[in-house]
Design a protein around this motif. Structure first.
Motif, PDB file in Angstrom:
ATOM      1  N   LEU A  41     -17.669 -19.868  -6.199  1.00  0.00           N
ATOM      2  CA  LEU A  41     -16.652 -19.106  -5.490  1.00  0.00           C
ATOM      3  C   LEU A  41     -16.614 -19.417  -3.997  1.00  0.00           C
ATOM      4  O   LEU A  41     -15.676 -19.013  -3.308  1.00  0.00           O
ATOM      5  N   ALA A  42     -17.643 -20.109  -3.514  1.00  0.00           N
ATOM      6  CA  ALA A  42     -17.748 -20.382  -2.073  1.00  0.00           C
ATOM      7  C   ALA A  42     -16.837 -21.557  -1.690  1.00  0.00           C
ATOM      8  O   ALA A  42     -17.302 -22.623  -1.268  1.00  0.00           O
ATOM      9  N   HIS A  43     -15.564 -21.348  -1.889  1.00  0.00           N
ATOM     10  CA  HIS A  43     -14.564 -22.365  -1.594  1.00  0.00           C
ATOM     11  C   HIS A  43     -13.279 -21.658  -1.211  1.00  0.00           C
ATOM     12  O   HIS A  43     -13.035 -20.519  -1.584  1.00  0.00           O
ATOM     13  N   ARG A  44     -12.423 -22.347  -0.464  1.00  0.00           N
ATOM     14  CA  ARG A  44     -11.182 -21.722  -0.003  1.00  0.00           C
ATOM     15  C   ARG A  44     -10.378 -21.123  -1.162  1.00  0.00           C
ATOM     16  O   ARG A  44      -9.777 -20.061  -1.044  1.00  0.00           O
ATOM     17  N   PHE A  45     -10.382 -21.818  -2.303  1.00  0.00           N
ATOM     18  CA  PHE A  45      -9.637 -21.321  -3.463  1.00  0.00           C
ATOM     19  C   PHE A  45     -10.516 -20.582  -4.464  1.00  0.00           C
ATOM     20  O   PHE A  45     -10.115 -20.336  -5.599  1.00  0.00           O
ATOM     21  N   GLY A  46     -11.715 -20.211  -4.005  1.00  0.00           N
ATOM     22  CA  GLY A  46     -12.585 -19.412  -4.866  1.00  0.00           C
ATOM     23  C   GLY A  46     -11.982 -18.054  -5.178  1.00  0.00           C
ATOM     24  O   GLY A  46     -12.272 -17.458  -6.223  1.00  0.00           O
ATOM     25  N   GLY A  47     -11.121 -17.555  -4.285  1.00  0.00           N
ATOM     26  CA  GLY A  47     -10.484 -16.267  -4.532  1.00  0.00           C
ATOM     27  C   GLY A  47      -9.579 -16.303  -5.753  1.00  0.00           C
ATOM     28  O   GLY A  47      -9.416 -15.294  -6.458  1.00  0.00           O
ATOM     29  N   VAL A  48      -8.974 -17.482  -5.994  1.00  0.00           N
ATOM     30  CA  VAL A  48      -8.127 -17.611  -7.184  1.00  0.00           C
ATOM     31  C   VAL A  48      -8.973 -17.472  -8.441  1.00  0.00           C
ATOM     32  O   VAL A  48      -8.595 -16.780  -9.398  1.00  0.00           O
ATOM     33  N   LEU A  49     -10.116 -18.129  -8.454  1.00  0.00           N
ATOM     34  CA  LEU A  49     -11.021 -18.018  -9.600  1.00  0.00           C
ATOM     35  C   LEU A  49     -11.516 -16.585  -9.757  1.00  0.00           C
ATOM     36  O   LEU A  49     -11.582 -16.057 -10.877  1.00  0.00           O
ATOM     37  N   LEU A  50     -11.848 -15.942  -8.644  1.00  0.00           N
ATOM     38  CA  LEU A  50     -12.316 -14.563  -8.695  1.00  0.00           C
ATOM     39  C   LEU A  50     -11.233 -13.644  -9.275  1.00  0.00           C
ATOM     40  O   LEU A  50     -11.509 -12.803 -10.134  1.00  0.00           O
ATOM     41  N   PHE A  51     -10.004 -13.826  -8.805  1.00  0.00           N
ATOM     42  CA  PHE A  51      -8.895 -13.032  -9.342  1.00  0.00           C
ATOM     43  C   PHE A  51      -8.718 -13.288 -10.835  1.00  0.00           C
ATOM     44  O   PHE A  51      -8.495 -12.362 -11.629  1.00  0.00           O
ATOM     45  N   GLY A  52      -8.819 -14.553 -11.242  1.00  0.00           N
ATOM     46  CA  GLY A  52      -8.669 -14.891 -12.654  1.00  0.00           C
ATOM     47  C   GLY A  52      -9.709 -14.225 -13.520  1.00  0.00           C
ATOM     48  O   GLY A  52      -9.413 -13.753 -14.631  1.00  0.00           O
ATOM     49  N   LEU A  53     -10.959 -14.151 -13.028  1.00  0.00           N
ATOM     50  CA  LEU A  53     -12.020 -13.503 -13.787  1.00  0.00           C
ATOM     51  C   LEU A  53     -11.751 -12.011 -13.950  1.00  0.00           C
ATOM     52  O   LEU A  53     -11.942 -11.447 -15.038  1.00  0.00           O
ATOM     53  N   VAL A  54     -11.319 -11.363 -12.867  1.00  0.00           N
ATOM     54  CA  VAL A  54     -11.005  -9.934 -12.939  1.00  0.00           C
ATOM     55  C   VAL A  54      -9.813  -9.711 -13.868  1.00  0.00           C
ATOM     56  O   VAL A  54      -9.830  -8.805 -14.716  1.00  0.00           O
ATOM     57  N   PHE A  55      -8.780 -10.541 -13.732  1.00  0.00           N
ATOM     58  CA  PHE A  55      -7.593 -10.430 -14.579  1.00  0.00           C
ATOM     59  C   PHE A  55      -7.972 -10.563 -16.052  1.00  0.00           C
ATOM     60  O   PHE A  55      -7.573  -9.743 -16.899  1.00  0.00           O
ATOM     61  N   ALA A  56      -8.752 -11.604 -16.379  1.00  0.00           N
ATOM     62  CA  ALA A  56      -9.133 -11.843 -17.767  1.00  0.00           C
ATOM     63  C   ALA A  56     -10.018 -10.719 -18.303  1.00  0.00           C
ATOM     64  O   ALA A  56      -9.891 -10.320 -19.468  1.00  0.00           O
ATOM     65  N   GLY A  57     -10.900 -10.183 -17.446  1.00  0.00           N
ATOM     66  CA  GLY A  57     -11.764  -9.090 -17.886  1.00  0.00           C
ATOM     67  C   GLY A  57     -10.966  -7.836 -18.229  1.00  0.00           C
ATOM     68  O   GLY A  57     -11.209  -7.188 -19.258  1.00  0.00           O
ATOM     69  N   ILE A  58      -9.996  -7.504 -17.370  1.00  0.00           N
ATOM     70  CA  ILE A  58      -9.157  -6.324 -17.631  1.00  0.00           C
ATOM     71  C   ILE A  58      -8.279  -6.560 -18.856  1.00  0.00           C
ATOM     72  O   ILE A  58      -8.080  -5.651 -19.678  1.00  0.00           O
ATOM     73  N   ALA A  59      -7.770  -7.781 -19.004  1.00  0.00           N
ATOM     74  CA  ALA A  59      -6.933  -8.098 -20.168  1.00  0.00           C
ATOM     75  C   ALA A  59      -7.736  -7.981 -21.462  1.00  0.00           C
ATOM     76  O   ALA A  59      -7.231  -7.467 -22.472  1.00  0.00           O
ATOM     77  N   LEU A  60      -8.979  -8.457 -21.441  1.00  0.00           N
ATOM     78  CA  LEU A  60      -9.833  -8.352 -22.633  1.00  0.00           C
ATOM     79  C   LEU A  60     -10.143  -6.887 -22.949  1.00  0.00           C
ATOM     80  O   LEU A  60     -10.080  -6.467 -24.118  1.00  0.00           O
ATOM     81  N   ALA A  61     -10.441  -6.119 -21.920  1.00  0.00           N
ATOM     82  CA  ALA A  61     -10.726  -4.701 -22.135  1.00  0.00           C
ATOM     83  C   ALA A  61      -9.504  -3.980 -22.703  1.00  0.00           C
ATOM     84  O   ALA A  61      -9.627  -3.114 -23.584  1.00  0.00           O
ATOM     85  N   THR A  62      -8.323  -4.344 -22.221  1.00  0.00           N
ATOM     86  CA  THR A  62      -7.083  -3.750 -22.742  1.00  0.00           C
ATOM     87  C   THR A  62      -6.902  -4.101 -24.211  1.00  0.00           C
ATOM     88  O   THR A  62      -6.556  -3.247 -25.038  1.00  0.00           O
ATOM     89  N   ARG A  63      -7.152  -5.365 -24.552  1.00  0.00           N
ATOM     90  CA  ARG A  63      -6.990  -5.796 -25.947  1.00  0.00           C
ATOM     91  C   ARG A  63      -7.955  -5.046 -26.861  1.00  0.00           C
ATOM     92  O   ARG A  63      -7.590  -4.643 -27.978  1.00  0.00           O
ATOM     93  N   VAL A  64      -9.185  -4.860 -26.412  1.00  0.00           N
ATOM     94  CA  VAL A  64     -10.174  -4.126 -27.210  1.00  0.00           C
ATOM     95  C   VAL A  64      -9.743  -2.665 -27.375  1.00  0.00           C
ATOM     96  O   VAL A  64      -9.847  -2.085 -28.467  1.00  0.00           O
TER      97      VAL A  64
END
Length: 688
Positions: free
Chosen positions: A25-48
């Motif tokens: 994550l220690a990169h200028r575009f690490g925030g995109v990856l961080l957002f993607g992880l949060v997005f995917a986690g919430i999406a998975l929790a919603t599906r469950v």
């Protein structure tokens, strides 16, 4: 403190808090990856969560694992699309932007807003699934348009402060866990990146997102045997954008077709099964002359279209139900259609079929499409015969474009904006209670009768809609907390009270009363088109004896309502309707056309054809008792019939040919059928 992580210094390489994850994550575009992880986690929790809610309906086999695998793909793609603006922003911002303390603080504020929106969307998905049994679709798109009603509905249905507070608490929890991981600090403390490299990385990321978005389409999902499993495979945000893009589907572009001449030849053979006479036999048109024996009757017609009234709510269809004592008693004195089906799952779909007698077009209904003025409607037929026609609605008729549609197709409009504030004794966000609506209807009927004109009123109720509130003391179930059961019973009580009051009027025995639903209360099911969830009541009550009581068991859909009603009144008239008077056809040839915004169905002789927007067609044997749909070999004959109806309707709309027939034109058309020396045609209602 929500933004306390701002004070945490950036993670240094080699520190105790450094890890392989934070280094990624220690990169200028690490925030995109961080957002993607949060997005995917919430999406998975919603599906469950949705899986738990739909547990009794889901098929627990390998297809469920496939649904979650496909779901993960859609989650990644959706995350990329939502994060695309963030990629561009990170390329635009100066290299040392996050070295500023206030800039890091602003990033945390933006993070809070993003997570809050994601969690709020998850809660919205839960409530949408609870109502419709599917992920976001075109209904949700419409809800974004009519924000006043939707926000009001949420406020009246849920404890909004508690809900918003819970979402805020969840957001703090997610950000707190993220801060403890050190991921955000690693991103905000990343080394500066030059402009050229920033734009290169952003371009590469956008190219991946666009490619994935183009390759991954919901229509390419496998044909799960259980539609609940298929819905779980979707991502709610992705589905919302897909529905927005596909809100109008051109039939000829997306569905199976036949050469135009072949489609209309087949359609015309179907249309004359009731004995009608084609007036343009060599043209791409449905225009024909419907002849009925005996003198034409001219009673008033009050049609009460009840919101979400599934047949299962009525005791005459479901002996276990005690919600409709008034309608059950009325049915004993009425003509009841036992096998009557809605064409769609929305109010505007019901209005489309009940007025236009058209198949359910893919995408938007005709009520909301452009160029929907001066069409051939039931109202235009009544109006051509001197009837006063009115659309009476308890809510604000701008919703779903109702006022424009009815106002431009031969109806006066009376809605909540048309009455004085004192005329509304109880209302929720969707409109005045049904008791108020029926009081307005009585007043309009009195006025029309006093003018000496017969009248046709299309009355649309609203009470059977979340938040299910109604005046206290009317029934033995409390408002709101009783849910839909209370709303159904209140509407039933209001109809009974309306008919008792109407019985005191001088126009009562000169009036035919129609009770019909716009659609069922629920459209969710295990199949693409769960036929059993389209079954609705149609009850026609004629206190003056114009229409005899009885039962009609023939398969019928809302598309057949207008021609059947006019046939019961012995009217002869030029028609463009796609439906039949079902009393005049062989019951074995009766059919029902049903659909949602993408799938188009044709049911006849227990065979269900389902047309899809990828030029596909599936054939099922339908068990009307258990609702099972068993895939079977394709039937070219049945498929041709289904295509002919849907394709022809699309062509006529596109060319502007589904237009009303004016009185003078009706006379000319009627005269063409009869030698002038034998019969002097005085009216389109005469019977050559």
């Amino acid at each position: 403190m929500i933004f306390a992580p701002v004070l945490i210094p950036p993670v240094q390489q080699g520190s105790a808090r450094d890890s392989r994850g934070t280094r990624l994550l220690a990169h200028r575009f690490g925030g995109v990856l961080l957002f993607g992880l949060v997005f995917a986690g919430i999406a998975l929790a919603t599906r469950v969560a949705l899986l738990v809610k739909a547990a009794p309906e889901v098929t627990w086999d390998a297809s469920l694992l496939a649904a979650f695998a496909w779901g993960a793909l859609f989650d990644v793609a959706a995350a990329g699309l939502v994060a695309a603006p963030m990629m561009v922003l990170l390329a635009v911002l100066p290299a040392r932007w996050f070295e500023r303390r206030w800039a890091r603080g602003l990033a945390w504020v933006a993070g809070f807003a993003a997570v809050y929106l994601l969690l709020f969307t998850a809660v919205a998905e839960w409530t949408f699934w609870d109502e419709f049994g599917v992920r976001f679709n075109f209904i949700a798109v419409d809800y974004l348009v009519y924000t006043t009603e939707v926000i009001g509905n949420i406020r009246e249905s849920y404890n909004l402060p508690v809900l918003l507070g819970a979402v805020a608490a969840g957001t703090v929890l997610v950000l707190g866990l993220a801060a403890r991981s050190g991921g955000p600090q690693a991103w905000l403390g990343a080394a500066p990146v030059g402009a050229g490299r920033r734009w290169g990385l952003a371009a590469a990321g956008l190219a991946v997102v666009i490619t994935l978005g183009a390759a991954l389409q919901e229509d390419r999902l496998p044909a799960f045997r259980n539609n609940y499993n298929r819905e779980l495979a979707k991502n709610g945000v992705w589905s919302l954008f897909a529905a927005f893009r596909n809100n109008v589907l051109d039939y000829e572009q997306f569905y199976r077709t036949r050469p135009e001449r072949v489609a209309f030849d087949r359609l015309r053979r179907e249309l004359v099964e009731d004995g009608s006479i084609l007036l343009s036999p060599d043209e791409s048109d449905t225009l024909r002359y419907v002849r009925n024996p005996g003198p034409a009757q001219r009673p008033n017609v009050i049609q009460i279209t009840v919101e979400s009234l599934s047949a299962d709510f009525l005791g005459i269809f479901n002996p276990a139900s005690a919600l409709t004592p008034e309608l059950d008693a009325l049915a004993a004195r009425s003509l009841v259609f036992e096998n009557f089906y809605a064409t769609g799952t929305r109010t505007d779909r019901g209005m489309e079929a009940l007025t236009l007698s058209l198949p359910p077009t893919p995408g938007r209904s005709m009520v909301k499409r452009p160029r929907n003025e001066d069409m051939f409607t039931l109202g235009s037929v009544f109006r051509s015969q001197g009837y006063d026609t009115a659309f009476i609605y308890g809510g604000f008729g701008y919703f779903d474009n109702m006022n424009h549609y009815f106002g431009q197709n031969g109806y006066r409009v009376i809605d909540r904006n048309s009455v004085a504030p004192a005329d509304v004794t109880f209302a929720n966000v969707w409109g005045a209670c049904d008791g108020d609506l029926f009081r307005w209807t009585l007043r309009e009927a009195d006025t029309s009768a006093a003018s000496g004109r017969p009248f046709h009123h299309f009355v649309m109720t609203t009470s059977n809609h979340r938040p299910y509130t109604y005046p206290a003391g009317k029934i033995d179930l409390p408002s709101k907390v009783s849910g839909r059961a209370g709303a159904v019973k209140y509407t039933d009580q209001a109809i009974g009270e309306f008919l008792r009051e109407a019985a005191t009027k001088p126009w009562y025995k000169d009036t035919v009363f129609v009770i019909v639903a716009d659609h069922c209360a629920s459209s969710a099911g295990k199949t693409e088109l769960p036929v059993e969830n389209y079954h609705i009541p149609l009850i026609i009550f004629a206190p003056g004896g114009q229409i005899a009581p009885g039962r009609i068991k023939t398969l019928t859909s809302q598309m057949d309502y207008a021609p059947t009603l006019l046939g019961l009144l012995n009217w002869s008239y030029p028609s463009r309707f796609f439906g039949h008077d079902v009393r005049k056809i062989d019951p074995a040839d009766a059919h029902a056309l049903i659909g949602n915004y993408q799938k188009l169905g044709h049911l006849e002789r227990g065979e269900l054809i389902v047309l899809g927007p990828q030029h596909d067609a599936k054939t099922y044997r339908y068990d009307s008792h258990g609702g099972a749909q068993v895939p079977t070999a394709p039937s070219a004959y049945a498929e041709d019939e289904a295509i002919s109806y849907y394709q022809s309707a699309s062509i006529l709309y596109r060319r502007g040919q589904y237009r009303s027939v004016k009185p003078d034109e009706q006379l000319r058309l009627a005269a063409r059928l009869v030698p002038a020396a034998r019969v002097a045609v005085q009216s389109p209602l005469s019977n050559p």
